[in-house]
Design a protein around this motif. Structure first.
Motif: not given
Length: 80
Positions: A6-21, A46-56
């Motif tokens: 956070r706050p970018v919500w990418t996966c620490a292991a694979c770098g893909r958008p979280w939740p990754c596959p 989802f609520v946390q991501a909406c706050a972190d990624l407010a422009t998405m």
């Protein structure tokens, strides 16, 4: 571990958008027969991501966090 950065919500292991596959599969296994609980957990994310990624757009985040569990097959079968 496939956890969100956070706050970018990418996966620490694979770098893909979280939740990754990979994390999606892990969550499905962890919440087997408990899809409502999985939905509650993902709703909080989802609520946390909406706050972190407010422009998405919220619709993009909604699909990313809340629709995939219902698109994946269940591991239980209907017998009887």
């Amino acid at each position: 571990m496939h956890v969100p950065i956070r706050p970018v919500w990418t996966c620490a292991a694979c770098g893909r958008p979280w939740p990754c596959p990979s994390r999606q599969r892990q969550l499905m296994a962890e919440y087997t027969d408990a899809r409502v609980s999985l939905s509650v957990f993902l709703s909080a994310c989802f609520v946390q991501a909406c706050a972190d990624l407010a422009t998405m757009p919220a619709g993009v985040l909604y699909r990313r966090f809340l629709t995939w569990p219902y698109e994946m097959p269940t591991t239980t079968t209907d017998e009887g």
